[in-house]
Design an enzyme around this catalytic site. Structure first.
Site, mmCIF file in Angstrom:
data_model
loop_
_atom_site.group_PDB
_atom_site.id
_atom_site.type_symbol
_atom_site.label_atom_id
_atom_site.label_comp_id
_atom_site.label_asym_id
_atom_site.label_seq_id
_atom_site.Cartn_x
_atom_site.Cartn_y
_atom_site.Cartn_z
ATOM 1 N N HIS A 216 10.475 1.488 2.321
ATOM 2 C CA HIS A 216 9.331 0.967 3.067
ATOM 3 C C HIS A 216 8.800 -0.310 2.412
ATOM 4 O O HIS A 216 8.436 -1.276 3.092
ATOM 5 C CB HIS A 216 8.248 2.052 3.115
ATOM 6 C CG HIS A 216 6.966 1.629 3.734
ATOM 7 N ND1 HIS A 216 5.746 1.768 3.108
ATOM 8 C CD2 HIS A 216 6.690 1.037 4.932
ATOM 9 C CE1 HIS A 216 4.789 1.306 3.879
ATOM 10 N NE2 HIS A 216 5.318 0.859 4.990
ATOM 11 N N GLU B 295 10.827 -3.302 3.337
ATOM 12 C CA GLU B 295 10.468 -3.777 4.681
ATOM 13 C C GLU B 295 9.248 -4.693 4.620
ATOM 14 O O GLU B 295 9.210 -5.756 5.259
ATOM 15 C CB GLU B 295 10.185 -2.578 5.583
ATOM 16 C CG GLU B 295 9.629 -2.909 6.946
ATOM 17 C CD GLU B 295 8.502 -1.979 7.361
ATOM 18 O OE1 GLU B 295 7.414 -2.486 7.703
ATOM 19 O OE2 GLU B 295 8.714 -0.750 7.326
ATOM 20 N N HIS B 296 8.241 -4.310 3.831
ATOM 21 C CA HIS B 296 7.057 -5.155 3.671
ATOM 22 C C HIS B 296 7.431 -6.521 3.104
ATOM 23 O O HIS B 296 6.913 -7.554 3.535
ATOM 24 C CB HIS B 296 6.046 -4.478 2.735
ATOM 25 C CG HIS B 296 5.099 -3.559 3.426
ATOM 26 N ND1 HIS B 296 3.735 -3.750 3.438
ATOM 27 C CD2 HIS B 296 5.318 -2.424 4.154
ATOM 28 C CE1 HIS B 296 3.152 -2.781 4.126
ATOM 29 N NE2 HIS B 296 4.090 -1.956 4.563
ATOM 30 N N GLU C 4 1.841 -7.070 -3.169
ATOM 31 C CA GLU C 4 2.058 -6.142 -2.051
ATOM 32 C C GLU C 4 1.841 -4.687 -2.447
ATOM 33 O O GLU C 4 1.644 -3.829 -1.582
ATOM 34 C CB GLU C 4 3.473 -6.327 -1.501
ATOM 35 C CG GLU C 4 3.687 -5.764 -0.097
ATOM 36 C CD GLU C 4 2.876 -6.484 0.970
ATOM 37 O OE1 GLU C 4 2.667 -5.887 2.051
ATOM 38 O OE2 GLU C 4 2.468 -7.643 0.735
#
Length: 271
Positions: free
Chosen positions: A90, A93-94, A170
């Site tokens: 995940h 993906e960010h 992030e």
């Protein structure tokens, strides 16, 4: 029950459990159902495979006018994470929205918003247990925009920058997603999944991952997940929209044909 019916019942019961010689009857053999034929692919869809293993599917569709839906589908998700990578499918993906080879840092989002696309509605992605999917909706009345759109898909495929500063920035975004999801439903799921999915890899690989790992993972672990699983033999490109199929096929071949195959590739195990 009269005597005649009782005797008949005993005979029938006996015939169900023994053979004529009095030995136990053989167990009934399960008969496999006939294999269902595969559904034929729509004749309006053009499907192909590049030499590096990437699959593409193209479908002309005139409604809505001057619009195309594009997808980059990766046959990899959280189920393939190593123990020290939980949540990094995940996270990868960010990072695709935080800088690529041709679109440093925020430029990718700025470009798409500059042509009228909205983050979330027209530009988005998701990560599940088994797949990661990137989504674009773009106008087709500009060849420059279409070329840029496919360049974005190509960058997501193998050219994400993974700048160290951007990775650390992030972390807070992803951890906030984790925290937002920690409601009553998540707490019940934490108790249910180890029972419902006992001894399954799925019980231990929720896409959101574990906060402790999201706080502390090494940059190299994130890059390793991307290198191991973002490879053309595990990718499909899907394009549906108001365009000419031949020109889109050329764009796909130009954009993705040069993607490198991974040497000594890890097996994409199915759980």
């Amino acid at each position: 029950m009269n005597r005649y019916l009782f005797v008949l019942f005993c005979v029938v019961l006996s015939s169900c459990t023994t053979t004529q010689q009095g030995t136990p009857a053989p167990e009934p053999q399960a008969v496999a159902p006939p294999a269902s034929p595969k559904l034929p692919i729509d004749s309006a869809v053009r499907k192909g495979t590049l030499d590096n293993g990437l699959t593409y599917l193209i479908r002309e569709n005139g409604r809505p006018e001057n619009r195309a839906e594009l997808r980059l589908v990766i046959n990899a998700g959280s189920i393939l994470e190593d123990e020290a990578q939980q949540g990094l499918a995940h996270f990868a993906e960010h990072m695709a929205f935080n800088g690529t080879e041709h679109f440093p840092k925020q430029e990718l989002v700025d470009f798409l918003e500059g042509i009228g696309m909205r983050f979330g509605a027209d530009l988005n992605a998701y990560t599940s247990f088994d797949e990661t999917v990137y989504k674009l909706q773009v106008p087709t009345d500009s060849s420059e925009v279409m070329h840029k759109a496919f360049q974005i898909l190509g960058d997501w495929a193998q050219r994400v920058s993974f700048d160290g500063e951007e990775i650390d920035k992030e972390r807070g975004v992803v951890i906030d997603e984790w925290r937002t999801g920690r409601g009553a439903r998540a707490r019940m799921r934490d108790k249910q999944l180890p029972v419902l999915l006992k001894d399954s890899q799925y019980a231990d690989r929720l896409p959101i991952g574990k906060k402790a790992l999201l706080d502390t993972f090494q940059h190299a672990s994130l890059k390793r997940f991307y290198k191991d699983w973002y490879r053309p033999d595990l990718m499909s490109v899907i394009a549906v929209g108001d365009f000419d199929t031949d020109s889109i096929e050329v764009l796909i071949k130009e954009t993705f044909g040069a993607l490198a195959q991974v040497e000594n590739a890890r097996e994409r195990e199915s759980y």
